[in-house]
Write a protein that holds these residues in place. Structure first.
Motif, mmCIF file in Angstrom:
data_model
loop_
_atom_site.group_PDB
_atom_site.id
_atom_site.type_symbol
_atom_site.label_atom_id
_atom_site.label_comp_id
_atom_site.label_asym_id
_atom_site.label_seq_id
_atom_site.Cartn_x
_atom_site.Cartn_y
_atom_site.Cartn_z
ATOM 1 N N ILE A 1 0.848 -1.191 0.000
ATOM 2 C CA ILE A 1 0.000 0.000 0.000
ATOM 3 C C ILE A 1 0.885 1.243 0.000
ATOM 4 O O ILE A 1 1.793 1.375 0.823
ATOM 5 C CB ILE A 1 -0.925 0.032 1.237
ATOM 6 N N ASP A 2 0.599 2.149 -0.935
ATOM 7 C CA ASP A 2 1.285 3.436 -0.979
ATOM 8 C C ASP A 2 0.543 4.395 -0.041
ATOM 9 O O ASP A 2 -0.566 4.862 -0.348
ATOM 10 C CB ASP A 2 1.287 3.979 -2.410
ATOM 11 N N LEU A 3 1.140 4.701 1.087
ATOM 12 C CA LEU A 3 0.472 5.499 2.110
ATOM 13 C C LEU A 3 0.434 6.985 1.771
ATOM 14 O O LEU A 3 -0.286 7.746 2.426
ATOM 15 C CB LEU A 3 1.171 5.295 3.458
ATOM 16 N N SER A 4 1.202 7.396 0.768
ATOM 17 C CA SER A 4 1.200 8.816 0.402
ATOM 18 C C SER A 4 -0.160 9.257 -0.126
ATOM 19 O O SER A 4 -0.464 10.460 -0.129
ATOM 20 C CB SER A 4 2.292 9.095 -0.637
ATOM 21 N N GLY A 5 -0.988 8.324 -0.553
ATOM 22 C CA GLY A 5 -2.327 8.658 -1.050
ATOM 23 C C GLY A 5 -3.420 8.397 -0.037
ATOM 24 O O GLY A 5 -4.603 8.343 -0.407
ATOM 25 N N CYS A 6 -3.058 8.243 1.223
ATOM 26 C CA CYS A 6 -4.048 7.868 2.250
ATOM 27 C C CYS A 6 -4.238 8.954 3.310
ATOM 28 O O CYS A 6 -4.641 8.658 4.445
ATOM 29 C CB CYS A 6 -3.624 6.567 2.927
ATOM 30 N N SER A 7 -3.958 10.191 2.957
ATOM 31 C CA SER A 7 -3.997 11.263 3.960
ATOM 32 C C SER A 7 -5.388 11.458 4.565
ATOM 33 O O SER A 7 -5.508 11.873 5.725
ATOM 34 C CB SER A 7 -3.511 12.582 3.335
ATOM 35 N N GLN A 8 -6.446 11.128 3.816
ATOM 36 C CA GLN A 8 -7.804 11.325 4.344
ATOM 37 C C GLN A 8 -8.132 10.366 5.484
ATOM 38 O O GLN A 8 -9.121 10.556 6.195
ATOM 39 C CB GLN A 8 -8.845 11.204 3.228
ATOM 40 N N PHE A 9 -7.304 9.339 5.647
ATOM 41 C CA PHE A 9 -7.549 8.354 6.708
ATOM 42 C C PHE A 9 -6.659 8.576 7.937
ATOM 43 O O PHE A 9 -6.761 7.835 8.910
ATOM 44 C CB PHE A 9 -7.298 6.938 6.174
ATOM 45 N N LYS A 10 -5.788 9.590 7.870
ATOM 46 C CA LYS A 10 -4.828 9.811 8.955
ATOM 47 C C LYS A 10 -5.515 10.350 10.208
ATOM 48 O O LYS A 10 -6.422 11.182 10.138
ATOM 49 C CB LYS A 10 -3.729 10.780 8.518
ATOM 50 N N VAL A 11 -5.049 9.842 11.350
ATOM 51 C CA VAL A 11 -5.502 10.330 12.663
ATOM 52 C C VAL A 11 -4.266 10.474 13.540
ATOM 53 O O VAL A 11 -3.195 9.960 13.226
ATOM 54 C CB VAL A 11 -6.512 9.360 13.310
ATOM 55 N N LYS A 12 -4.429 11.175 14.653
ATOM 56 C CA LYS A 12 -3.311 11.340 15.584
ATOM 57 C C LYS A 12 -3.283 10.183 16.557
ATOM 58 O O LYS A 12 -4.324 9.720 17.032
ATOM 59 C CB LYS A 12 -3.435 12.654 16.327
ATOM 60 N N VAL A 13 -2.071 9.714 16.851
ATOM 61 C CA VAL A 13 -1.930 8.534 17.714
ATOM 62 C C VAL A 13 -2.543 8.779 19.086
ATOM 63 O O VAL A 13 -3.129 7.873 19.690
ATOM 64 C CB VAL A 13 -0.450 8.122 17.813
ATOM 65 N N ASP A 14 -2.423 9.998 19.608
ATOM 66 C CA ASP A 14 -2.974 10.288 20.937
ATOM 67 C C ASP A 14 -4.505 10.245 20.945
ATOM 68 O O ASP A 14 -5.109 10.025 21.991
ATOM 69 C CB ASP A 14 -2.495 11.665 21.413
ATOM 70 N N GLU A 15 -5.111 10.437 19.782
ATOM 71 C CA GLU A 15 -6.576 10.452 19.710
ATOM 72 C C GLU A 15 -7.192 9.070 19.739
ATOM 73 O O GLU A 15 -8.349 8.899 20.084
ATOM 74 C CB GLU A 15 -7.018 11.180 18.435
ATOM 75 N N ILE A 16 -6.396 8.040 19.353
ATOM 76 C CA ILE A 16 -6.983 6.706 19.282
ATOM 77 C C ILE A 16 -6.839 5.944 20.599
ATOM 78 O O ILE A 16 -7.558 4.976 20.844
ATOM 79 C CB ILE A 16 -6.359 5.883 18.138
ATOM 80 N N LEU A 17 -5.911 6.364 21.445
ATOM 81 C CA LEU A 17 -5.676 5.666 22.707
ATOM 82 C C LEU A 17 -6.521 6.320 23.795
ATOM 83 O O LEU A 17 -6.072 7.183 24.546
ATOM 84 C CB LEU A 17 -4.181 5.714 23.075
ATOM 85 N N ILE A 18 -7.760 5.890 23.867
ATOM 86 C CA ILE A 18 -8.705 6.509 24.801
ATOM 87 C C ILE A 18 -9.166 5.494 25.838
ATOM 88 O O ILE A 18 -8.957 4.311 25.692
ATOM 89 C CB ILE A 18 -9.906 7.085 24.053
#
Length: 311
Positions: free
Chosen positions: A294-311
């Motif tokens: 997978i080329d991640l350079s085209g996946c910016s719309q799926f990016k989240v911050k690591v601190d936001e997912i660890l809840i």
């Protein structure tokens, strides 16, 4: 496998022995038996406590004799060409005797049981650079992100990739798949099975770790030691080390052959339905194995911050 090791048996004739040089409480000898096999002989006045199951070490014969005085534990190597790994095992037992004053025999027998498990489940080869990068990334995420948020017990319990689970970390409310790649080779990762980006647990996050190999970096052993040094529960420590070893990392063998890495960048992607992945329903059940990139350079719309997912 193990470099720059001196063979203590080379100067021995058959039926000869020489004392182990390390200062330990019990008598220990390097030996050659009547068939010219390399061996280690440990003598003591205490009985060697037999485990519930017979100890069987691949390529090594184990003899216990509690009928003589002193009692004896003898390890014999079946093939002399395997002397390096055998020497690592012997030195590990000697270190146990050197570092402990109480219940030495119990501890030695426990180490033999550990080696039995290691020899059963791994070929004891050195980790490749790619395997090191993968384990390094998982340990780094565990140490720097999960443990500070969830604590040692919950975080280590959630590390299930080594146990054969689909994803690397499974927590109550999310799943995490870790992928590493060289920062110099482009922003893409390999997905090595159809299960990795398809999870029954939702949400699923792909954590892409950009790794650089540098002289002043950290090794796997640095991360392992940092984590184990803060664990005060023996059962949790045993669980952690067992998972590390399932990845093929055995400190007695590989500590001198590890590369030094730095984590240059971490990108987290939420693997939603429209994320570029191969879905289960797009793959025939007769296809049991696949690998894609997978080329991640085209996946910016799926990016989240690591601190936001660890809840």
């Amino acid at each position: 496998m193990v470099t720059m090791m001196n063979n203590p048996w080379t100067e021995l004739n058959y039926l000869n022995k020489i004392r182990v040089k390390e200062s330990i409480k019990y008598n220990a000898f390097w030996i050659r038996d009547a068939l010219n096999k390399y061996g280690l002989l440990i003598q003591c006045d205490e009985n060697f406590i037999l485990p519930k199951r017979e100890i069987k070490l691949k390529g090594i014969e184990v003899k216990l004799d509690n009928t003589s005085t002193p009692n004896q534990l003898i390890l014999l190597l079946k093939e002399s060409k395997d002397w390096e790994i055998f020497l690592v095992l012997c030195n590990d037992l000697i270190n146990v005797m050197k570092q402990n004053e109480k219940e030495i025999i119990v501890k030695v027998m426990k180490r033999l049981v550990r080696w039995q498990k290691l020899l059963q489940r791994t070929t004891l080869n050195l980790l490749s650079k790619e395997e090191q990068m993968g384990l390094f990334s998982e340990l780094k995420i565990l140490k720097d992100y999960l443990i500070p948020r969830y604590g040692y017990s919950r975080s280590i319990n959630s590390w299930v990739g080594a146990l054969g689970d689909k994803q690397d970390f499974l927590l109550e409310n999310l799943a995490i798949e870790i992928k590493s790649y060289r920062i110099t080779s482009g922003n893409s990762v390999w997905i090595s099975s159809k299960e990795q980006l398809n999870s029954e647990k939702n949400p699923l996050y792909l954590v892409a770790c950009a790794i650089n190999e540098i002289y002043k970096g950290e090794t796997i052993v640095d991360l392992v030691n940092s984590i184990t040094g803060a664990i005060d529960d023996n059962n949790l420590l045993e669980e952690f080390m067992e998972k590390v070893e399932l990845y093929g990392y055995i400190p007695e063998i590989q500590k001198d052959s590890l590369s030094k890495f730095s984590m240059e960048q971490i990108n987290v992607f939420e693997v939603r339905e429209e994320f570029p992945k191969i879905h289960y329903d797009h793959v025939s059940p007769l296809i049991t194995n696949l690998k894609y990139r997978i080329d991640l350079s085209g996946c910016s719309q799926f990016k989240v911050k690591v601190d936001e997912i660890l809840i």
